[in-house]
Design an enzyme around this catalytic site. Structure first.
Site, PDB file in Angstrom:
ATOM      1  N   GLU A  94      31.440  71.406  64.419  1.00  0.00           N
ATOM      2  CA  GLU A  94      30.452  71.426  63.341  1.00  0.00           C
ATOM      3  C   GLU A  94      30.927  72.289  62.175  1.00  0.00           C
ATOM      4  OE1 GLU A  94      26.349  70.784  65.848  1.00  0.00           O
ATOM      5  OE2 GLU A  94      26.986  72.827  65.475  1.00  0.00           O
ATOM      6  N   CYS A 107      31.062  76.980  56.112  1.00  0.00           N
ATOM      7  CA  CYS A 107      31.325  77.717  57.344  1.00  0.00           C
ATOM      8  C   CYS A 107      32.064  76.761  58.282  1.00  0.00           C
ATOM      9  CB  CYS A 107      29.952  78.130  57.880  1.00  0.00           C
ATOM     10  SG  CYS A 107      29.952  78.921  59.454  1.00  0.00           S
ATOM     11  N   CYS A 114      34.204  78.064  72.491  1.00  0.00           N
ATOM     12  CA  CYS A 114      34.795  79.409  72.408  1.00  0.00           C
ATOM     13  C   CYS A 114      34.869  79.997  73.805  1.00  0.00           C
ATOM     14  CB  CYS A 114      33.972  80.316  71.501  1.00  0.00           C
ATOM     15  SG  CYS A 114      34.683  81.981  71.343  1.00  0.00           S
ATOM     16  N   CYS A 118      30.220  85.623  74.198  1.00  0.00           N
ATOM     17  CA  CYS A 118      29.261  86.639  73.737  1.00  0.00           C
ATOM     18  C   CYS A 118      27.863  86.149  74.128  1.00  0.00           C
ATOM     19  CB  CYS A 118      29.351  86.831  72.230  1.00  0.00           C
ATOM     20  SG  CYS A 118      31.004  87.325  71.675  1.00  0.00           S
ATOM     21  N   CYS A 121      25.468  84.124  71.702  1.00  0.00           N
ATOM     22  CA  CYS A 121      26.030  83.064  70.855  1.00  0.00           C
ATOM     23  C   CYS A 121      25.989  81.708  71.551  1.00  0.00           C
ATOM     24  CB  CYS A 121      27.462  83.432  70.497  1.00  0.00           C
ATOM     25  SG  CYS A 121      28.376  82.123  69.659  1.00  0.00           S
ATOM     26  N   GLY A 162      34.125  79.016  67.500  1.00  0.00           N
ATOM     27  CA  GLY A 162      35.435  79.501  67.915  1.00  0.00           C
ATOM     28  C   GLY A 162      35.823  80.850  67.372  1.00  0.00           C
ATOM     29  N   GLU A 163      36.865  81.415  67.966  1.00  0.00           N
ATOM     30  CA  GLU A 163      37.395  82.710  67.546  1.00  0.00           C
ATOM     31  C   GLU A 163      38.716  82.447  66.810  1.00  0.00           C
ATOM     32  OE1 GLU A 163      36.815  86.050  67.259  1.00  0.00           O
ATOM     33  OE2 GLU A 163      38.873  85.982  66.522  1.00  0.00           O
ATOM     34  N   SER A 194      36.260  85.753  60.226  1.00  0.00           N
ATOM     35  CA  SER A 194      35.369  86.562  61.053  1.00  0.00           C
ATOM     36  C   SER A 194      35.922  86.604  62.471  1.00  0.00           C
ATOM     37  CB  SER A 194      33.963  85.942  61.056  1.00  0.00           C
ATOM     38  OG  SER A 194      33.116  86.629  61.951  1.00  0.00           O
ATOM     39  N   SER A 217      32.987  91.301  63.908  1.00  0.00           N
ATOM     40  CA  SER A 217      31.715  91.236  64.627  1.00  0.00           C
ATOM     41  C   SER A 217      31.608  92.452  65.532  1.00  0.00           C
ATOM     42  CB  SER A 217      31.658  89.935  65.435  1.00  0.00           C
ATOM     43  OG  SER A 217      31.598  88.843  64.532  1.00  0.00           O
ATOM     44  N   HIS A 219      28.305  94.445  66.406  1.00  0.00           N
ATOM     45  CA  HIS A 219      27.111  94.209  67.233  1.00  0.00           C
ATOM     46  C   HIS A 219      26.633  95.386  68.076  1.00  0.00           C
ATOM     47  CE1 HIS A 219      27.610  90.273  65.721  1.00  0.00           C
ATOM     48  NE2 HIS A 219      28.543  89.895  66.555  1.00  0.00           N
ATOM     49  N   HIS A 289      19.638  84.508  66.038  1.00  0.00           N
ATOM     50  CA  HIS A 289      19.203  83.108  66.075  1.00  0.00           C
ATOM     51  C   HIS A 289      19.129  82.646  67.514  1.00  0.00           C
ATOM     52  CE1 HIS A 289      21.332  83.185  61.995  1.00  0.00           C
ATOM     53  NE2 HIS A 289      20.036  83.269  61.799  1.00  0.00           N
ATOM     54  N   CYS A 332      24.587  80.630  61.741  1.00  0.00           N
ATOM     55  CA  CYS A 332      25.723  81.193  62.465  1.00  0.00           C
ATOM     56  C   CYS A 332      25.315  81.485  63.889  1.00  0.00           C
ATOM     57  CB  CYS A 332      26.155  82.509  61.834  1.00  0.00           C
ATOM     58  SG  CYS A 332      27.257  82.285  60.467  1.00  0.00           S
TER      59      CYS A 332
HETATM   60  N1  SAH Z   1      34.202  84.164  66.780  1.00  0.00           N
HETATM   61  C1  SAH Z   1      34.087  84.788  65.504  1.00  0.00           C
HETATM   62  C2  SAH Z   1      33.614  83.850  64.414  1.00  0.00           C
HETATM   63  C3  SAH Z   1      32.545  82.852  64.782  1.00  0.00           C
HETATM   64  S1  SAH Z   1      30.958  83.541  65.126  1.00  0.00           S
HETATM   65  C4  SAH Z   1      33.177  85.997  65.593  1.00  0.00           C
HETATM   66  O1  SAH Z   1      32.512  86.162  66.599  1.00  0.00           O
HETATM   67  O2  SAH Z   1      33.189  86.781  64.662  1.00  0.00           O
HETATM   68  C5  SAH Z   1      30.380  83.857  63.477  1.00  0.00           C
HETATM   69  C6  SAH Z   1      29.301  84.917  63.389  1.00  0.00           C
HETATM   70  O3  SAH Z   1      28.079  84.448  63.968  1.00  0.00           O
HETATM   71  C7  SAH Z   1      29.674  86.200  64.139  1.00  0.00           C
HETATM   72  O4  SAH Z   1      29.432  87.335  63.352  1.00  0.00           O
HETATM   73  C8  SAH Z   1      28.751  86.123  65.300  1.00  0.00           C
HETATM   74  O5  SAH Z   1      28.528  87.370  65.821  1.00  0.00           O
HETATM   75  C9  SAH Z   1      27.515  85.495  64.701  1.00  0.00           C
HETATM   76  N2  SAH Z   1      26.566  85.017  65.706  1.00  0.00           N
HETATM   77  C10 SAH Z   1      26.854  84.518  66.910  1.00  0.00           C
HETATM   78  N3  SAH Z   1      25.714  84.223  67.590  1.00  0.00           N
HETATM   79  C11 SAH Z   1      24.687  84.559  66.793  1.00  0.00           C
HETATM   80  C12 SAH Z   1      23.258  84.488  66.926  1.00  0.00           C
HETATM   81  N4  SAH Z   1      22.698  84.004  68.025  1.00  0.00           N
HETATM   82  N5  SAH Z   1      22.509  84.901  65.905  1.00  0.00           N
HETATM   83  C13 SAH Z   1      23.085  85.379  64.770  1.00  0.00           C
HETATM   84  N6  SAH Z   1      24.418  85.458  64.576  1.00  0.00           N
HETATM   85  C14 SAH Z   1      25.216  85.061  65.577  1.00  0.00           C
HETATM   86 FE1  SF4 Z   2      32.994  83.166  70.351  1.00  0.00          FE
HETATM   87 FE2  SF4 Z   2      32.269  84.415  68.059  1.00  0.00          FE
HETATM   88 FE3  SF4 Z   2      30.457  83.172  69.595  1.00  0.00          FE
HETATM   89 FE4  SF4 Z   2      31.566  85.425  70.468  1.00  0.00          FE
HETATM   90  S1  SF4 Z   2      30.257  85.184  68.645  1.00  0.00           S
HETATM   91  S2  SF4 Z   2      31.249  83.565  71.683  1.00  0.00           S
HETATM   92  S3  SF4 Z   2      33.626  85.206  69.684  1.00  0.00           S
HETATM   93  S4  SF4 Z   2      32.128  82.215  68.515  1.00  0.00           S
END
Ligand code: SAH
Ligand code: SF4
Length: 354
Positions: A94, A107, A114, A118, A121, A162-163, A194, A217, A219, A289, A332
């Site tokens: 996406e 984005c 991934c 996390c 996510c 993805g990362e 990111s 990231s 957190h 989210h 995101c």
């Molecule tokens: N893997 C990379 C980039 C993709 S995630 C990373 O983790 O940075 C992009 C962003 O979305 C990151 O900052 C991540 O922490 C955030 N994100 C992931 N799950 C989320 C959620 N449930 N609510 C808000 N932001 C979230």
């Molecule tokens: Fe992967 Fe980024 Fe989601 Fe963590 S927040 S699971 S690194 S996409």
């Protein structure tokens, strides 16, 4: 067959130049062919109507152009658009387009799924499918321009699925394609990677001469708190990450998702301020989210505002972001493709961590 769209523009120029020379075709054709990859893209070579028909046919045989198949396009009430793409092997990814005034931020995804799991996510919950090629990553921009050249994004963020730093080779090339004048020509300051902080590749990213932006990231301001949310903390530890960022000469943004009872107390804000202040880091506060592990809830709005105020009172620049595209699950961390036909893999089973 050479995948021109997975090469940097300089390498694509060389490959095309050699190809023309072998066929004894005039070198000036290069100036007509190269822009059709990224600058004024064509979906298929036969569409490049300014080229002679036999050249179009020969290009078509020699260089297939990677295409993403648009499966669905959803528009949110706030103007955010979500694109679901199908790749040649059936995997889905996406991208999300977020318009804001004159800016159009795209984005993009760097992997299908991934591996890092996390807990908050949605992409992490679906597990790892595979890495994307540079062509597949950059084509998220290309396809948008093919749909409508007016839609060309002004900004690109690697915040989709993805990362990015676990697919460094392809992301490295994609950064060049995005920024190069013969590529999409998007300014480096308008391109943000990111990451959770994959240290060896963070160092490689830092060595790039262009002023690409980095978002980390975070957190949680403590190793234990971070470990509870992000399994990667086991491998690349917060103190080492912060050390690496001290050496990074450009300004960093911290991404911080506020989760009720997990990372949103005044003490957390104070600790975060002690990490962010010496780095001069900007803190992006994100409302949680839906889509991650069940049982996590967003911090109440009043608490988010208090957290932001507390950071600011310590001299840290902090911004509480609005949620965008929530009604179409385009925010995101909400990106997730349901794979119906195959067994769902758990993130841990695919931990492709270096
Ligand atoms: N893997 C990379 C980039 C993709 S995630 C990373 O983790 O940075 C992009 C962003 O979305 C990151 O900052 C991540 O922490 C955030 N994100 C992931 N799950 C989320 C959620 N449930 N609510 C808000 N932001 C979230
Ligand atoms: Fe992967 Fe980024 Fe989601 Fe963590 S927040 S699971 S690194 S996409």
């Amino acid at each position: 067959m050479t995948d021109l769209l997975s090469l940097t523009p300089d390498a694509a120029r060389d490959a095309l130049g050699d190809w023309l020379a072998v066929r004894a075709l005039p070198a000036y054709r290069l100036k007509q062919v190269l822009p059709r990859l990224w600058q004024r893209p064509v979906r298929r070579w036969p569409d490049a109507s300014d080229l002679p028909a036999d050249l179009r046919g020969a290009l078509d045989e020699a260089f297939a152009l990677t295409a993403l198949q648009l499966v669905t396009r959803q528009v949110s009430s706030d103007g955010t658009e979500k694109f679901l793409w199908k790749l040649a092997d059936g995997e889905m990814i996406e991208s999300v387009l977020i318009p804001e005034g004159k800016r159009r931020t795209l984005c993009i995804s760097s992997q299908a799924g991934c591996a890092l799991g996390c807990v908050f996510c949605a992409t992490g919950q679906m597990g790892f499918r595979r890495n994307l090629s540079a062509a597949e990553i950059a084509s998220q921009v290309r396809e948008l321009i093919l749909l409508d050249p007016e839609q060309k994004p002004t900004n690109v963020v690697f915040m989709g699925m993805g990362e990015p730093l676990l697919n460094w080779g392809a992301v490295d090339t994609t950064l060049t394609i995005l920024n190069h004048p013969d590529g999409f020509g998007i300014g480096a300051r308008h391109i943000t990677v990111s990451t959770v902080g994959i240290l060896p590749h963070l160092a490689r990213f830092a060595r790039r001469a262009e002023q690409f932006r980095l978002a980390v990231s975070l957190h949680s301001p403590t190793p234990a708190g971070r470990l509870a949310l992000m399994p990667i903390e086991k491998k690349y530890k917060l103190p080492d990450l912060l050390q690496a960022l001290t050496a990074f000469r450009r300004r960093v943004t911290f991404e911080y998702v506020l989760i009720a009872g997990k990372n949103d107390t005044p003490e957390d804000a104070d600790r975060l301020a002690t990490l962010a202040a010496p780095l001069g880091a900007l803190v992006n506060l994100l409302p949680l989210h839906p889509g991650g592990a069940p049982g996590l809830t967003p911090s109440p709005r009043s608490q988010m505002l208090a957290f932001e105020r507390r950071l600011k009172s310590k001299g840290v620049e902090a911004v509480l972001r609005r949620s965008r595209g929530l009604d179409i699950s385009a925010a995101c961390g909400q990106l997730r493709v349901e794979v119906e036909t195959r067994r769902k893999v758990r993130p841990q089973e695919h931990a492709h961590v270096e």
